[in-house]
Design an enzyme around this catalytic site. Structure first.
Site, mmCIF file in Angstrom:
data_model
loop_
_atom_site.group_PDB
_atom_site.id
_atom_site.type_symbol
_atom_site.label_atom_id
_atom_site.label_comp_id
_atom_site.label_asym_id
_atom_site.label_seq_id
_atom_site.Cartn_x
_atom_site.Cartn_y
_atom_site.Cartn_z
ATOM 1 N N ARG A 48 -4.257 -9.402 10.125
ATOM 2 C CA ARG A 48 -3.211 -8.368 10.182
ATOM 3 C C ARG A 48 -3.320 -7.591 11.496
ATOM 4 N NH1 ARG A 48 0.132 -4.860 7.085
ATOM 5 N NH2 ARG A 48 -0.321 -2.637 7.311
ATOM 6 N N LYS A 52 0.838 -1.190 0.000
ATOM 7 C CA LYS A 52 0.000 0.000 0.000
ATOM 8 C C LYS A 52 0.878 1.248 0.000
ATOM 9 C CE LYS A 52 -4.000 2.001 2.374
ATOM 10 N NZ LYS A 52 -4.914 1.863 3.528
#
Length: 321
Positions: free
Chosen positions: A269, A160
């Site tokens: 995560r 990202k």
């Protein structure tokens, strides 16, 4: 099916500016919805009034989240700025501030139970999500060359924000990963024998490396069962498995484990981060492993583990009940 020349011009602009394929699909979908909502008027003949009506419709009739509304506005701003060549000014809407929510996390026992209800590559993917703190797209796009079973590290290419990073690779997964790599090698050799063998790559990388991307090291760790046509360059290649396939298996596992939480791929995560903090890992190390630019993004996990209240004692704990 006939393609809209106008939407194709939008697609060309998105690709010229190197937007991801996922963003391309999302932006085109919102721009198409915007045009259809306004009775197929050409965007060049529309202005603030039509944009505001569309955003009102999303907020009131469709009741979309602030993040979704922002996404639609981003698509429209891109359309006018880069395709129509006209900036939008004095819009009564601005980007909505996203609600700051504390993420849902699992306990280690809950995560272990869910993993025990999964099997095959889906179990391995979930184990990497939990053991390395990767986003689902980062896990699915792992290539054989990104895994170091000697140092037990995993390389995340263009995560990202288009940032590269390294993260942990659990030693307990070495055997499962080695077995998966062997299966990928067998599939790749079959592709080569049939005159194929290319993996899907961004256009820039294909031009840079050419036929070298037929090398085994470039293959996805979780390849699709079928070959496909590359969406940009039209060559036959093998992509990675789709996120939806993993999502279905995760949902089944959560139900089988009887976990009463909203568990998504990203939950692993979140759980990875909180487990590291609970075990005493420095928050800046956690920040680096997660790939966060701003430490404030990582600090939300201190709220989850309750470290802010570690020295606080509830008054009821001083009462014998």
């Amino acid at each position: 099916m006939n393609k809209s020349p106008f939407l194709e011009s939008v697609r060309t602009e998105l690709r010229t500016r190197r937007y991801s394929l996922r963003t391309e699909k999302v932006y085109l979908s919102w721009i198409r919805s915007f045009i259809l909502f306004n009775d197929k008027k050409h965007p060049n003949d529309m202005s603030n009034n039509e944009i505001e009506r569309f955003l009102n419709h999303l907020a009131i009739n469709r009741q979309v989240s602030s993040a979704t509304q922002n996404q639609a506005l981003c698509a429209i701003i891109f359309l006018y700025r880069y395709v129509i060549k006209r900036d939008i000014h004095d819009l009564s809407y601005s980007f909505t501030k996203r609600e700051q929510a504390i993420p849902t996390v699992l306990s280690h026992d809950e995560a272990t139970l869910i993993l025990s209800k999964m099997k095959g590559i889906h179990k391995l993917i979930a184990s990497i999500l939990y053991g390395s703190g990767l986003r689902i797209n980062e896990a699915l796009t792992l290539r054989v060359k990104d895994l170091n079973l000697t140092n037990n590290t995993v390389f995340v290419f263009r995560g990202k924000g288009r940032k590269d990073r390294y993260s942990l690779l659990p030693k307990t997964l070495n055997s499962l990963i080695s077995d998966q790599i062997a299966k990928v090698k067998q599939l790749h050799q079959k592709d080569l024998s049939e005159g194929y063998g290319l993996t899907s790559l961004p256009p820039a990388l294909l031009r840079k490396y050419g036929n070298a991307v037929k090398d085994f090291s470039w293959q996805y760790l979780f390849p699709s069962t079928t070959r496909c046509v590359h969406p940009y360059d039209n060559y036959i290649c093998r992509h990675h498995i789709h996120e939806s396939a993993f999502r279905k298996q995760l949902r089944k596992a959560v139900l089988a484990a009887n976990i009463n939480k909203r568990v998504k791929a990203h939950t692993f995560r979140h759980t990875f981060a909180t487990e590291l903090l609970l075990s005493g890992t420095d928050i800046r190390t956690v920040q680096e492993l997660l790939g966060h630019t701003d430490l404030k993004t990582t600090e939300i996990y201190t709220h989850v583990v309750g470290s802010r209240f570690s020295n606080a004692l509830s008054p009821v704990d001083r009462i014998k009940i």
